[in-house]
Scaffold this motif. Structure first.
Motif, PDB file in Angstrom:
ATOM      1  N   ILE A   1       0.839  -1.202   0.000  1.00 36.68           N
ATOM      2  CA  ILE A   1       0.000   0.000   0.000  1.00 36.68           C
ATOM      3  C   ILE A   1       0.871   1.248   0.000  1.00 36.68           C
ATOM      4  CG2 ILE A   1      -1.622   1.364   1.384  1.00 36.68           C
ATOM      5  CD1 ILE A   1      -2.871  -1.374   2.229  1.00 36.68           C
ATOM      6  N   SER A   2       1.917   1.266   0.821  1.00 38.36           N
ATOM      7  CA  SER A   2       2.777   2.469   0.860  1.00 38.36           C
ATOM      8  C   SER A   2       3.502   2.681  -0.453  1.00 38.36           C
ATOM      9  CB  SER A   2       3.750   2.395   2.038  1.00 38.36           C
ATOM     10  OG  SER A   2       4.643   1.328   1.873  1.00 38.36           O
ATOM     11  N   TYR A   3       3.944   1.610  -1.100  1.00 39.42           N
ATOM     12  CA  TYR A   3       4.550   1.752  -2.422  1.00 39.42           C
ATOM     13  C   TYR A   3       3.516   2.189  -3.462  1.00 39.42           C
ATOM     14  CZ  TYR A   3       9.294  -0.103  -1.863  1.00 39.42           C
ATOM     15  OH  TYR A   3      10.617  -0.268  -1.550  1.00 39.42           O
ATOM     16  N   SER A   4       2.299   1.681  -3.322  1.00 36.14           N
ATOM     17  CA  SER A   4       1.260   1.963  -4.305  1.00 36.14           C
ATOM     18  C   SER A   4       0.842   3.434  -4.297  1.00 36.14           C
ATOM     19  CB  SER A   4       0.041   1.071  -4.073  1.00 36.14           C
ATOM     20  OG  SER A   4       0.406  -0.278  -4.263  1.00 36.14           O
ATOM     21  N   ASP A   5       1.152   4.160  -3.211  1.00 35.82           N
ATOM     22  CA  ASP A   5       0.869   5.596  -3.190  1.00 35.82           C
ATOM     23  C   ASP A   5       1.553   6.305  -4.353  1.00 35.82           C
ATOM     24  OD1 ASP A   5      -0.719   5.371  -0.968  1.00 35.82           O
ATOM     25  OD2 ASP A   5       0.832   6.039   0.437  1.00 35.82           O
ATOM     26  N   SER A   6       2.658   5.745  -4.848  1.00 34.79           N
ATOM     27  CA  SER A   6       3.355   6.368  -5.960  1.00 34.79           C
ATOM     28  C   SER A   6       2.585   6.274  -7.274  1.00 34.79           C
ATOM     29  CB  SER A   6       4.748   5.742  -6.141  1.00 34.79           C
ATOM     30  OG  SER A   6       4.629   4.414  -6.613  1.00 34.79           O
ATOM     31  N   LEU A   7       1.532   5.455  -7.289  1.00 29.65           N
ATOM     32  CA  LEU A   7       0.716   5.325  -8.497  1.00 29.65           C
ATOM     33  C   LEU A   7      -0.282   6.451  -8.647  1.00 29.65           C
ATOM     34  CD1 LEU A   7      -0.039   1.500  -8.578  1.00 29.65           C
ATOM     35  CD2 LEU A   7       1.549   2.785 -10.000  1.00 29.65           C
ATOM     36  N   ILE A   8      -0.537   7.175  -7.560  1.00 33.21           N
ATOM     37  CA  ILE A   8      -1.492   8.258  -7.623  1.00 33.21           C
ATOM     38  C   ILE A   8      -0.971   9.337  -8.562  1.00 33.21           C
ATOM     39  CG2 ILE A   8      -2.712  10.028  -6.300  1.00 33.21           C
ATOM     40  CD1 ILE A   8      -2.523   8.088  -3.892  1.00 33.21           C
TER      41      ILE A   8
END
Length: 188
Positions: free
Chosen positions: A180-187
Motif C-alpha cells: 500500500i505504501s509503495y502503491s501511493d506512488s501510483l497516484i
C-alpha cells in the motif's frame, strides 16, 4: 530426459545462436508439464539460464527467449521449490528496470506472479530483492502512456503486474502495508 540433458549441455556453447536454440528448446519442454519442468530444475537448467542472462544485455533476443524459459520454469502446481528459482529475482528486477520490450517485461511479470503466489516467505524474498519499485514503475508508465501504446500490449503487461501486486498485498499485514505504501506512488 535425453533431450533435456542435451539442451542443458548446449547452454555452455560459445555460439550464441546454439545457446538461444537450447534455451528455446528447454522453454518448450518446461511448458509441456510440471514433470518436465522439474526435470530441468533438478538438472540445474534454471540456474544456468539465469547465469547466461545475467551477462546478456536486456535488448538481446537471447533475453527474450530466456525470460520466457524462466517463466515456464516458474509456473505450474505444485510451485517449484523456491530455493531453485530464487536466483532469478535480481534478473527480473533488472529486466523490469532496463528493458523496453513489453513482451519481455510481461513474461518477467508473469514469472513474478507465479513466484509470489505462495507463502509469505516467497513474497518477502520478492520485496527484499527490490522488485516493488520496478513493478510500480512499470504500472505507472503503462497508466501514463496507455493512449500512446498498443492497448492489447499494455494490457499484456498490466495484468501480470497487477496480479503480482495483488499477491504481495495478500501476504502478511506488514507486506500488505508495504504494498500500500509503495502503491501511493501510483497516484497521478
Amino acid at each position: 530426459l535425453g533431450a533435456i540433458d542435451g539442451f542443458i549441455s548446449l547452454l555452455s556453447s560459445n555460439n550464441k545462436q546454439v545457446v538461444g536454440q537450447a534455451i528455446w528448446g528447454l522453454a518448450n519442454i518446461a511448458g509441456d508439464s510440471t514433470s518436465n519442468r522439474d526435470s530441468i530444475l533438478n538438472r540445474g537448467g534454471f540456474e544456468l539460464i539465469v547465469k547466461i542472462l545475467e551477462k546478456t544485455p536486456t535488448y538481446s533476443s537471447l533475453v527474450s527467449n530466456g525470460i520466457w524459459a524462466l517463466l515456464n520454469l516458474c509456473r505450474g502446481r505444485p510451485c517449484p521449490p523456491f530455493e531453485r528459482i530464487r536466483c532469478s529475482l535480481p534478473l527480473f528486477a533488472r529486466v523490469l528496470n532496463e528493458s523496453d520490450d513489453n513482451f519481455v517485461i510481461a513474461d518477467a511479470l508473469w514469472a513474478l506472479s507465479h513466484i509470489s503466489d505462495g507463502d509469505e516467505f516467497r513474497i518477502q524474498m520478492i520485496l527484499d530483492a527490490g522488485i516493488m519499485p520496478h513493478l510500480l514503475k512499470a504500472i505507472r508508465y503503462l497508466i501514463l502512456s496507455f493512449e500512446l501504446i498498443n492497448r492489447s500490449e499494455a494490457k499484456s503487461v498490466l495484468v501480470p503486474a497487477v496480479k503480482t501486486l495483488g499477491n504481495i498485498a495478500a501476504g502478511s499485514d506488514n507486506q500488505t502495508h508495504v504494498s500500500i505504501s509503495y502503491s501511493d506512488s501510483l497516484i497521478i
